[in-house]
Design a protein around this motif. Sequence first.
Motif, mmCIF file in Angstrom:
data_model
loop_
_atom_site.group_PDB
_atom_site.id
_atom_site.type_symbol
_atom_site.label_atom_id
_atom_site.label_comp_id
_atom_site.label_asym_id
_atom_site.label_seq_id
_atom_site.Cartn_x
_atom_site.Cartn_y
_atom_site.Cartn_z
ATOM 1 N N SER A 1 -29.184 -55.103 -61.527
ATOM 2 C CA SER A 1 -29.521 -54.178 -60.438
ATOM 3 C C SER A 1 -29.011 -52.801 -60.802
ATOM 4 O O SER A 1 -28.435 -52.581 -61.888
ATOM 5 C CB SER A 1 -28.870 -54.655 -59.135
ATOM 6 O OG SER A 1 -27.455 -54.676 -59.278
ATOM 7 N N CYS A 2 -29.183 -51.858 -59.880
ATOM 8 C CA CYS A 2 -28.576 -50.535 -60.051
ATOM 9 C C CYS A 2 -27.075 -50.657 -60.216
ATOM 10 O O CYS A 2 -26.453 -49.943 -61.016
ATOM 11 C CB CYS A 2 -28.882 -49.654 -58.839
ATOM 12 S SG CYS A 2 -30.592 -49.137 -58.683
ATOM 13 N N GLU A 3 -26.479 -51.558 -59.448
ATOM 14 C CA GLU A 3 -25.028 -51.732 -59.471
ATOM 15 C C GLU A 3 -24.536 -52.180 -60.846
ATOM 16 O O GLU A 3 -23.575 -51.617 -61.381
ATOM 17 C CB GLU A 3 -24.639 -52.754 -58.410
ATOM 18 C CG GLU A 3 -23.147 -52.968 -58.257
ATOM 19 C CD GLU A 3 -22.854 -54.039 -57.227
ATOM 20 O OE1 GLU A 3 -21.756 -54.012 -56.655
ATOM 21 O OE2 GLU A 3 -23.705 -54.911 -56.996
ATOM 22 N N HIS B 1 -32.377 -52.908 -66.653
ATOM 23 C CA HIS B 1 -31.853 -53.573 -65.455
ATOM 24 C C HIS B 1 -32.787 -53.464 -64.257
ATOM 25 O O HIS B 1 -32.380 -53.762 -63.136
ATOM 26 C CB HIS B 1 -30.476 -52.991 -65.093
ATOM 27 C CG HIS B 1 -29.367 -53.446 -65.986
ATOM 28 N ND1 HIS B 1 -28.071 -53.637 -65.557
ATOM 29 C CD2 HIS B 1 -29.365 -53.767 -67.298
ATOM 30 C CE1 HIS B 1 -27.316 -54.034 -66.559
ATOM 31 N NE2 HIS B 1 -28.090 -54.112 -67.633
#
Length: 493
Positions: free
Chosen positions: A22-24, A15
């Motif tokens: 993203s990190c999310e 990711h």
Amino acid sequence: MKHLDIYDLLYPLQHGFRSKVSCETQLLTFTQQILDYMANGKQTDVVVMDFSKAFDKVDHQRLILKLKRMGINNITTNWIEAWLSHRSQKVVVDSHTSNSCPVLSGVPQGSVLGPCLFLIYINDMPDNLKSNVRLFADDTIVYLTISSLDDCHTLQSDLHKLEQWEQEWLMSFNPDKCEIIHITRKHKPIIYKYTLHNHILKSTNKAKYLGVSITNDLTWNSHINDITNKANASLRFIKRNVKTNSIKTKELAEDVMTIRKSSKRHRIEQERIDFYLTIPPNRNVVWDPWQKQQIHKIEMVQRRAARYTLNQYSYQSSVTAMLEHLRWPTLQQRRNLASVTMLYKIQHQLVSIPVNTYLIPSKEHKFIQPFSPTNYHLYSFFPRTIRLWNTLPYQVACSPDLEAFKSGAKPHIADTFANFQSLGTVPDCKLLLNMNVRGVTSDGKIALRNFGGSLSGPAGLLIFKIWKWSITSCSVITMSDSSYGAKGGTLGN
């Protein structure tokens, strides 16, 4: 990157430095998967890996070989090889300069192409592993559900395969910084001493992954303590250094100056500090708390900031009125808005989280509530956000674009939160668990998974209010198809 995306060449659970992830998204899918395992009574052993100087150890010749394996044409690979070759570096300290030395490995950091080349270089690392592997650039976790010692041996075997991959591609993990977390709520978890390079990995109850504290019971107490302590420290710093009674000046002091580089010039932008966050604000949907004391601890940071901004420290002063005057929404409202916004992105494939895996459509742009056997699963992202999503008006849920959705959802979230506050605080989920609730309609009817009907009238209205986060003393006799018909069941006191 376009070539890699078109032909789906990159590892799907990577990711980092990619569009729509993203990190999310990494944290959301990882924590939801682990929570699903925990809800089924399983143990998950997670190895948090640590690369040693990952970007600096990319071997140029091996990188060119991997580029050719991925179908990159000779013209492009020759250009990349020329771009990486004949580089040198030197060190300057106090006007003294060292001799130049050639750079034989590594990708240039700070460049646009460098991260892409690094993703290609480590792309085959998860190959031939039986364990799950998640990557965010060089941030790596390897994990597996553990039912017996055989599963532990499988995970250990995968660690040995990673050692072989290191040697083949001249990369290295730092075993001193690698950690193992046994995530479970079992009273007697299976404990195994994993090794990497004959070094026993440290077993810990808490580890950082992508800026979030992951604990062995997957609660967020430790993470919330960390971020509120840092946020309070930031607020104290402002109080010490900004000596003025001007509201405008204090609000400006709560802005952070962010310098962002554009292609032609440096651009300075102001971003308002969310005191409760010391990490990028989009990650709050992962650790959004549901327990009253956690919510209160976070809200108190902003309430202290409101008192400071307006210089009103009297106990008789209403902080709620201060927040309204400053037009600061509560932090829980912000998290609720962020959660439904993320669900909108998932539904419309604006992020690379598979819709069919997590969302079962119902009618009128609503989703079926997944079954949650425990409180910590019930208040995890998808079950929690689906309940909130199902309260949205139809015209908001079917908004044509993201900005229109945010504009429509924001006032509804504020009104819903006000209604929740008027009813009480966060509820015990026993009532919802016994009933196996499928969803709640706007007219107060409760759809149950175990039978096709719904509860309406006084019983349905009572449950509707309880569902809106109120705490009550009601209990419910467990319902089933055999004992109750489609019209509902019996409520106890």
